[in-house]
Design an enzyme around this catalytic site. Structure first.
Site, PDB file in Angstrom:
ATOM      1  N   VAL A   1       0.939  -1.107  -0.182  1.00  0.00           N
ATOM      2  CA  VAL A   1      -0.053   0.119   0.060  1.00  0.00           C
ATOM      3  C   VAL A   1       0.913   1.233  -0.180  1.00  0.00           C
ATOM      4  O   VAL A   1       0.206   2.214   0.090  1.00  0.00           O
ATOM      5  CB  VAL A   1      -0.998   0.046   1.116  1.00  0.00           C
ATOM      6  CG1 VAL A   1      -1.996  -0.953   1.012  1.00  0.00           C
ATOM      7  CG2 VAL A   1      -0.421  -0.063   2.416  1.00  0.00           C
ATOM      8  N   GLY A   2       2.145   1.177  -0.278  1.00  0.00           N
ATOM      9  CA  GLY A   2       3.117   2.179  -0.194  1.00  0.00           C
ATOM     10  C   GLY A   2       3.637   2.656   0.978  1.00  0.00           C
ATOM     11  O   GLY A   2       3.888   3.984   1.209  1.00  0.00           O
TER      12      GLY A   2
ATOM     13  N   SER B   1     -13.757 -13.707  14.902  1.00  0.00           N
ATOM     14  CA  SER B   1     -14.538 -13.058  14.363  1.00  0.00           C
ATOM     15  C   SER B   1     -15.476 -13.724  13.524  1.00  0.00           C
ATOM     16  O   SER B   1     -16.386 -13.427  12.825  1.00  0.00           O
ATOM     17  CB  SER B   1     -14.419 -11.698  13.724  1.00  0.00           C
ATOM     18  OG  SER B   1     -13.485 -12.056  12.509  1.00  0.00           O
TER      19      SER B   1
ATOM     20  N   LYS C   1     -12.368  -5.258   6.237  1.00  0.00           N
ATOM     21  CA  LYS C   1     -13.508  -6.439   5.894  1.00  0.00           C
ATOM     22  C   LYS C   1     -14.565  -5.971   4.882  1.00  0.00           C
ATOM     23  O   LYS C   1     -14.921  -6.603   3.898  1.00  0.00           O
ATOM     24  CB  LYS C   1     -14.057  -6.873   7.158  1.00  0.00           C
ATOM     25  CG  LYS C   1     -13.157  -7.733   8.061  1.00  0.00           C
ATOM     26  CD  LYS C   1     -13.694  -8.064   9.399  1.00  0.00           C
ATOM     27  CE  LYS C   1     -12.896  -9.096  10.277  1.00  0.00           C
ATOM     28  NZ  LYS C   1     -13.440  -9.280  11.526  1.00  0.00           N
TER      29      LYS C   1
HETATM   30  P1  ADP Z   1       4.780  -1.463   1.344  1.00  0.00           P
HETATM   31  O1  ADP Z   1       5.978  -0.985   2.021  1.00  0.00           O
HETATM   32  O2  ADP Z   1       3.491  -0.974   1.955  1.00  0.00           O
HETATM   33  O3  ADP Z   1       4.695  -2.989   1.458  1.00  0.00           O
HETATM   34  P2  ADP Z   1       5.884  -0.238  -0.812  1.00  0.00           P
HETATM   35  O4  ADP Z   1       5.957   0.889  -0.511  1.00  0.00           O
HETATM   36  O5  ADP Z   1       6.929  -1.185  -1.235  1.00  0.00           O
HETATM   37  O6  ADP Z   1       4.514  -1.031  -0.207  1.00  0.00           O
HETATM   38  O7  ADP Z   1       4.922  -0.240  -2.324  1.00  0.00           O
HETATM   39  C1  ADP Z   1       4.774  -0.859  -3.573  1.00  0.00           C
HETATM   40  C2  ADP Z   1       4.619  -0.057  -4.644  1.00  0.00           C
HETATM   41  O8  ADP Z   1       3.631   0.405  -4.771  1.00  0.00           O
HETATM   42  C3  ADP Z   1       5.638   1.051  -4.902  1.00  0.00           C
HETATM   43  O9  ADP Z   1       6.385   0.850  -6.085  1.00  0.00           O
HETATM   44  C4  ADP Z   1       4.912   2.205  -4.631  1.00  0.00           C
HETATM   45  O10 ADP Z   1       5.334   3.014  -5.646  1.00  0.00           O
HETATM   46  C5  ADP Z   1       3.550   1.735  -5.349  1.00  0.00           C
HETATM   47  N1  ADP Z   1       2.210   2.545  -4.519  1.00  0.00           N
HETATM   48  C6  ADP Z   1       1.588   2.120  -3.506  1.00  0.00           C
HETATM   49  N2  ADP Z   1       0.870   3.088  -3.105  1.00  0.00           N
HETATM   50  C7  ADP Z   1       0.834   4.050  -4.170  1.00  0.00           C
HETATM   51  C8  ADP Z   1       0.020   5.110  -4.102  1.00  0.00           C
HETATM   52  N3  ADP Z   1      -0.871   5.650  -3.457  1.00  0.00           N
HETATM   53  N4  ADP Z   1       0.480   5.793  -5.295  1.00  0.00           N
HETATM   54  C9  ADP Z   1       1.600   5.766  -6.192  1.00  0.00           C
HETATM   55  N5  ADP Z   1       2.116   4.457  -6.027  1.00  0.00           N
HETATM   56  C10 ADP Z   1       1.743   3.498  -4.815  1.00  0.00           C
END
Ligand code: ADP
Length: 583
Positions: free
Chosen positions: A136-137, A457, A500
């Site tokens: 999720v970034g 749950s 969920k």
């Molecule tokens: P995590 O650390 O949450 O497991 P990462 O930071 O490694 O995930 O993110 C995985 C990929 O998804 C990255 O390449 C990131 O750039 C992309 N990504 C995730 N969320 C977004 C977002 N909201 N906008 C643009 N790219 C995103």
């Protein structure tokens, strides 16, 4: 005399081999460097004592190397070096938005921090904890925060770290001792105010070598970390200017005292529309340039993008989406190079998608085609985000055995047993003989049997499935449910409601039964999701049954609390379990 003779020989050999012979040379250089360093008087005094020691020990002895390394470490650290950066809030906001779509809450928190920093000279660095499913970034957001603040970035993965010494360092008496990872990283970036991302704090474990989370406590506690003591350095080091960001998949494995020090920001996973935007605006352009293609080489239609999201990936984050898009880019790159026409353009549509990515991996929508007996849809919350969980039950003639399969954890097994006891205690109400269980075997199974599952749950889901099988009444197929059950049939609140509901929405299940006490959590769920869904709140198991089972007049059958008053809808019940009622 013999010793003197040998020493002279060593000197001669060293000279011949071009080695530094002057024991004072190192010390002199260190003294010069020490003078240029800004550090506390206490540390300076200690270092200077060590340098003096260096002059007294013969360079060939083992101790000389130990002391020399130690002094070198101290002089290499950025005691008073801070990276200055011009802070401009609007510019920082632009940078954050450039890198990530959405994620409003963490972005807002960072901008607030920056605003305060421009007003106050010194503020304590906050400790943010980004919690959410993989992809999720979280990590990439931390990186972009560093870029927005104009600071250095350090990432340290704590997954599997089980030795306290990895964080806090070894004492100097050990052979080959080194400072901990925190101090090592600061030496690498050469400044004292980086953005420090501690990845996967929830994956640390403990064993006999000490508890790394206790060491982290000291690192992260703003009241203590201005005087952090590393075992190797054995002097106080100021970590308070570091901007710590921690990431985790789940909160429950992070020790409570550690959680207490952190400001938790949840990132629940993306909606389909958000994934579309992320794919279009960020992941596709990024992968096109990573694979050496031009924008004109490749176009992906909106429907094709949606198809990738729905049928080639099933996840809360966007990591697999990125992987699939990368795979499309690779295939296009190969075609370009094989065709020798580098300006050719490829249009990816829903029809042509299988030729790039193969047949779809997932079904879109996880509903059963029609209401069925003994199958009920539950919702689970895992570290990967929300999931849909089918529960099945089968009844057969037997001798009262209960079998529970599907790799269920202890808690889930217990909730199955609680559900069963609850049903038996109310058997008269459902028109079952009090000893009905003696003549049947019940088998409860939760498919995807290889994946371990646990948590309380699924209680009401298990109970509904068993009743449906016993009474031969089908369960609504367009409905999912979540809630813990008590022996008296009350429905208790659950965690992870937002995740969920996102999962139910993804799976096209638009009616969801939730515990009444969870109603307050609905405000955390995006409006766009709630708009599409019908949320039914319940307090008792009877309400669950009356809402979930497909029968003529469910309220009458199930919503009666008094066991003695049993005017049953006999027609609905299985012949062999029906009670002979005498008036
Ligand atoms: P995590 O650390 O949450 O497991 P990462 O930071 O490694 O995930 O993110 C995985 C990929 O998804 C990255 O390449 C990131 O750039 C992309 N990504 C995730 N969320 C977004 C977002 N909201 N906008 C643009 N790219 C995103």
């Amino acid at each position: 005399q013999k010793e003197y003779y040998l020493n002279e020989q060593i000197k001669a050999i060293n000279k011949e081999m071009g080695h530094e012979d002057d024991p004072g040379a190192d010390a002199a250089e260190f003294e010069k460097r020490l003078e240029e360093k800004h550090m506390s008087d206490e540390c300076r005094e200690k270092t200077s004592r060590e340098i003096k020691k260096l002059r007294q020990i013969p360079p060939s002895s083992a101790e000389y190397t130990v002391v020399r390394n130690y002094v070198e470490w101290i002089l290499d650290l950025p005691w008073d070096v801070y990276k200055e950066s011009e802070l401009d809030i609007t510019q920082a906001e632009t940078i954050l938005n450039e890198d990530h779509y959405g994620l409003d809450k963490p972005k807002e928190r960072i901008l607030e921090y920056l605003a305060v920093q421009t007003l106050v000279e010194r503020i304590k660095g906050p400790i943010l904890c980004l919690v959410g499913p993989p992809g999720v970034g979280k990590t990439s957001l931390a990186k972009s925060i560093a870029r927005a603040m104009g600071r250095e970035f350090i990432r340290l993965s704590l997954g599997g770290v089980r030795d306290e010494a990895e964080i806090r360092g070894h004492r100097r008496t050990y052979v080959g001792a080194l400072p901990g990872k925190i101090i090592q990283s600061l030496k690498r970036v050469k400044c004292n105010n980086p953005v420090f991302c501690l990845d996967e704090v929830d994956k640390m474990s403990t064993d006999f070598r000490g508890d790394p989370s206790a060491a982290l406590l000291e690192v992260l506690d703003p009241e203590q970390n201005y005087a952090y003591s590393d075992h190797y350095l054995d002097m106080d080091y100021d970590l308070s200017k570091i901007f710590f960001i921690t990431t985790a998949n789940a909160l429950h494995t992070i020790p409570l005292p550690l959680q207490d020090r952190m400001e938790i920001i949840r990132i629940p996973g993306y909606l389909e529309t958000e994934k579309m935007q992320i794919g279009r605006r960020f992941l596709l352009p990024k992968n096109i340039s990573l694979h050496g293609l031009k924008e004109t080489n490749l176009s992906v239609s909106d429907n094709a993008m949606l198809e990738i999201i729905r049928r080639y990936t099933r996840e809360a984050g966007v990591r697999n989406l990125e992987r699939e898009l990368a795979s499309v880019c690779r295939k296009v790159a190969r075609k370009l190079v094989e065709g020798k026409d580098l300006d050719k353009s490829f249009a990816i549509t829903v029809q042509s998608l299988p030729s790039y990515l193969g047949i779809p991996k997932h079904r879109h929508g996880e509903m059963e085609a029609m209401p069925r007996v003994g199958v009920c849809t539950g919702l689970a919350y895992t570290e990967m985000g929300g999931e849909i969980l089918m529960v099945e039950a089968a009844i057969m003639p037997g001798s009262g055995k209960v079998e529970i399969t599907g790799k269920l954890g202890d808690v889930m097994q217990e909730s199955a047993k609680a559900a069963l006891s609850y049903l038996r205690s109310r058997s008269a109400l459902y028109g079952l003989r009090h000893d009905f269980h003696k003549e049947i075997d019940i088998h409860i199974h939760v498919p995807e049997g290889a994946t371990p599952k646990d948590g309380p749950s699924a209680g009401i889901t298990l109970a509904t499935t068993i009743i449906s099988a016993l009474l031969n009444i089908p369960v609504r197929n367009d409905l999912a449910m979540t809630g813990e059950i008590t022996l008296r049939g009350r429905v208790l609140p659950i965690g992870g409601l937002r995740e969920k509901l996102l999962a139910a929405h993804r799976g096209l299940l638009r009616t969801v039964i939730i515990p009444a006490e969870n109603e307050k959590d609905l405000k955390e769920v995006p409006e766009t999701i709630l708009k599409d869904m019908e949320i039914l709140t319940v307090e008792t198991m009877d309400e669950v049954l009356s809402k979930a089972l497909v029968c003529a007049d469910p309220e009458k059958v199930f919503c009666r609390m008094d066991v003695n008053d049993v005017p049953l809808a006999d027609t609905l019940l299985k012949e062999e379990f029906r009670v002979e009622r005498r008036h």
